[in-house]
Design an enzyme around this catalytic site. Sequence first.
Site, PDB file in Angstrom:
ATOM      1  N   TYR A 187     -10.830   0.911  10.645  1.00  0.00           N
ATOM      2  CA  TYR A 187     -12.077   1.176   9.903  1.00  0.00           C
ATOM      3  C   TYR A 187     -12.372   0.165   8.816  1.00  0.00           C
ATOM      4  O   TYR A 187     -13.361   0.280   8.122  1.00  0.00           O
ATOM      5  CB  TYR A 187     -12.060   2.596   9.311  1.00  0.00           C
ATOM      6  CG  TYR A 187     -10.836   2.968   8.491  1.00  0.00           C
ATOM      7  CD1 TYR A 187     -10.681   2.541   7.185  1.00  0.00           C
ATOM      8  CD2 TYR A 187      -9.838   3.762   9.035  1.00  0.00           C
ATOM      9  CE1 TYR A 187      -9.570   2.887   6.437  1.00  0.00           C
ATOM     10  CE2 TYR A 187      -8.717   4.111   8.303  1.00  0.00           C
ATOM     11  CZ  TYR A 187      -8.580   3.672   6.998  1.00  0.00           C
ATOM     12  OH  TYR A 187      -7.476   4.005   6.273  1.00  0.00           O
ATOM     13  N   LYS A 188     -11.522  -0.844   8.651  1.00  0.00           N
ATOM     14  CA  LYS A 188     -11.786  -1.858   7.632  1.00  0.00           C
ATOM     15  C   LYS A 188     -12.567  -3.006   8.274  1.00  0.00           C
ATOM     16  O   LYS A 188     -13.720  -2.839   8.623  1.00  0.00           O
ATOM     17  CB  LYS A 188     -10.464  -2.298   7.003  1.00  0.00           C
ATOM     18  CG  LYS A 188      -9.839  -1.153   6.181  1.00  0.00           C
ATOM     19  CD  LYS A 188      -8.439  -1.420   5.704  1.00  0.00           C
ATOM     20  CE  LYS A 188      -7.949  -0.213   4.891  1.00  0.00           C
ATOM     21  NZ  LYS A 188      -6.487  -0.163   4.783  1.00  0.00           N
ATOM     22  N   PHE A 221       0.851  -1.184   0.000  1.00  0.00           N
ATOM     23  CA  PHE A 221       0.000   0.000   0.000  1.00  0.00           C
ATOM     24  C   PHE A 221       0.890   1.240   0.000  1.00  0.00           C
ATOM     25  O   PHE A 221       1.816   1.341   0.795  1.00  0.00           O
ATOM     26  CB  PHE A 221      -0.885  -0.024   1.249  1.00  0.00           C
ATOM     27  CG  PHE A 221      -2.003   0.970   1.225  1.00  0.00           C
ATOM     28  CD1 PHE A 221      -3.188   0.686   0.576  1.00  0.00           C
ATOM     29  CD2 PHE A 221      -1.858   2.196   1.846  1.00  0.00           C
ATOM     30  CE1 PHE A 221      -4.224   1.610   0.557  1.00  0.00           C
ATOM     31  CE2 PHE A 221      -2.896   3.125   1.829  1.00  0.00           C
ATOM     32  CZ  PHE A 221      -4.076   2.835   1.179  1.00  0.00           C
ATOM     33  N   ASP A 243       2.072  -5.047   8.633  1.00  0.00           N
ATOM     34  CA  ASP A 243       0.878  -4.222   8.586  1.00  0.00           C
ATOM     35  C   ASP A 243      -0.325  -5.154   8.428  1.00  0.00           C
ATOM     36  O   ASP A 243      -0.398  -5.928   7.461  1.00  0.00           O
ATOM     37  CB  ASP A 243       0.968  -3.235   7.421  1.00  0.00           C
ATOM     38  CG  ASP A 243      -0.194  -2.239   7.407  1.00  0.00           C
ATOM     39  OD1 ASP A 243      -1.282  -2.587   7.915  1.00  0.00           O
ATOM     40  OD2 ASP A 243      -0.008  -1.133   6.871  1.00  0.00           O
ATOM     41  N   ARG A 268     -12.273  -4.722  -7.232  1.00  0.00           N
ATOM     42  CA  ARG A 268     -11.936  -5.320  -5.943  1.00  0.00           C
ATOM     43  C   ARG A 268     -13.198  -5.531  -5.109  1.00  0.00           C
ATOM     44  O   ARG A 268     -14.017  -4.630  -4.961  1.00  0.00           O
ATOM     45  CB  ARG A 268     -10.969  -4.377  -5.215  1.00  0.00           C
ATOM     46  CG  ARG A 268     -10.358  -4.971  -3.982  1.00  0.00           C
ATOM     47  CD  ARG A 268      -9.351  -4.020  -3.384  1.00  0.00           C
ATOM     48  NE  ARG A 268      -9.997  -2.871  -2.769  1.00  0.00           N
ATOM     49  CZ  ARG A 268      -9.477  -2.174  -1.748  1.00  0.00           C
ATOM     50  NH1 ARG A 268      -8.295  -2.499  -1.259  1.00  0.00           N
ATOM     51  NH2 ARG A 268     -10.126  -1.152  -1.232  1.00  0.00           N
TER      52      ARG A 268
HETATM   53  C1  LIG Z   1      -5.906   1.046   4.615  1.00  0.00           C
HETATM   54  C2  LIG Z   1      -4.445   0.954   4.766  1.00  0.00           C
HETATM   55  C3  LIG Z   1      -3.725   1.967   5.393  1.00  0.00           C
HETATM   56  C4  LIG Z   1      -4.432   3.212   5.838  1.00  0.00           C
HETATM   57  O1  LIG Z   1      -3.621   4.097   6.496  1.00  0.00           O
HETATM   58  P1  LIG Z   1      -4.260   5.392   7.151  1.00  0.00           P
HETATM   59  O2  LIG Z   1      -3.142   6.015   7.847  1.00  0.00           O
HETATM   60  O3  LIG Z   1      -5.394   4.952   8.026  1.00  0.00           O
HETATM   61  O4  LIG Z   1      -4.812   6.254   6.048  1.00  0.00           O
HETATM   62  C5  LIG Z   1      -2.362   1.790   5.569  1.00  0.00           C
HETATM   63  N1  LIG Z   1      -1.738   0.675   5.131  1.00  0.00           N
HETATM   64  C6  LIG Z   1      -2.411  -0.311   4.506  1.00  0.00           C
HETATM   65  C7  LIG Z   1      -1.689  -1.529   4.048  1.00  0.00           C
HETATM   66  C8  LIG Z   1      -3.778  -0.190   4.288  1.00  0.00           C
HETATM   67  O5  LIG Z   1      -4.434  -1.157   3.663  1.00  0.00           O
END
Ligand SMILES: *Cc1c(COP(=O)(O)O)cnc(C)c1O
Length: 415
Positions: free
Chosen positions: A222-223, A128, A197, A374
């Site tokens: 939030y996921k 990401f 992560d 997705r």
């Molecule tokens: C959703 C996601 C994030 C989100 O980071 P925020 O700081 O909450 O915006 C970070 N890393 C990964 C791998 C994600 O899927």
Amino acid sequence: MTRDQALALDAADALAPMRAQFSLPPGVIYLDGNSLGVLPRATAARVQAVVQQEWGTDLIRSWNSAGWMELPQRIGDKIARLVGAGAGELVVADSTSVNLFKVLSAALDMAAADAPQRRRIVSERSNFPTDLYIAEALARQRGLELVLAEADDIPALLDERVAVLMLTHVNYRSGRMHDMAALSQAAHAAGALALWDLAHSAGAVPVDLKRDGADFAVGCGYKYLNGGPGAPAFVWVHPRHAERFWQPLAGWMGHAAPFEFTPGYRPAAGIARYLCGTPAVLSLAALECGVDTVLAAEPLGGMAALRAKSLALTRLFAERVQATCPSLALVSPQDDARRGSQVCLSHPEIAYPVVQALIARGVIGDFRSPDILRFGLTPLYLRFVDAWDAAEHLRRVLDSGEWRRPEFNQRHAVT
Ligand SMILES: *Cc1c(COP(=O)(O)O)cnc(C)c1O
């Protein structure tokens, strides 16, 4: 599989009652819980109680009387149960990006102290982007090198030059899941630290951080934890490392005694030093309701049962799409052991308008540039018939050509 067979799976599904915990809008098949989890029924009343009673009436006394101060630890202990961490080892704070900055900094400090010749951070090229940006910034700040590779090439990169292996357990685009145990072990064998992560793992797939040799972890609220838009994230550090270094955002909430108001920083014991500023109480109240929806599955088999249903859902959806939508390629792994809780398809030209046309039909997935459709399948609130119907909607969008409509071809800011 026929639609009736999907309905029969729902009738036999021990997790089916979990769906009643959620406030799902009618007419929607929600396949985006990997981006923003659904609103739990309990959340609105809980947040309202915090606003009206704890804030409105009790005011500042609530920091003590309502336990506001302990929320990062209290919710952290609940999330710890989902990721193989112990009580007192994990806190909720800030965003995933910010927490990654903290733990990657601490990991690099450890490496600099123990093995200063190690000057590489290794990650996956398709990680990401925010993770890669944070790593890039830290590498620039410290004169280190960020080395990126395809997933299969990562083990070969783990050598005496590597300080930290930083990976996202389940890839956000492809849905491919790394073998945390094997890669952590390979990192350790090469003398490097392993940072994970869990943004697409916590609440989605079983995770056992301690068993599988992780050194550091961050994750998203939030996921799959259903904490609401912008919910606070979490951070875990293996207890054997937690007190070795300060994290760089040495704010007062991570101080050993914040209310002594002393001018010098003394880090709190353990994971509490990974806190920085004042807890976001309203957001934490919503996050706790979300985490509770996942923990509610514990008596029904918990993450193992959720995983079994998730695999069955993603398998059903992928099989239906492959059988009925020959123009789409399956990108997410077919192998159960390698697949997270999502199905990713690709089309070289029309991925974006097809997703928009699906959303207009009430089937909400998302588009990931440049060519990915997705679909996150959340076992807590999705039924087998939803997966079956979603695949049927996709077939109709493609067969009818309704994706050609101009409004489906207009790009929005958030895709
Ligand atoms: C959703 C996601 C994030 C989100 O980071 P925020 O700081 O909450 O915006 C970070 N890393 C990964 C791998 C994600 O899927």
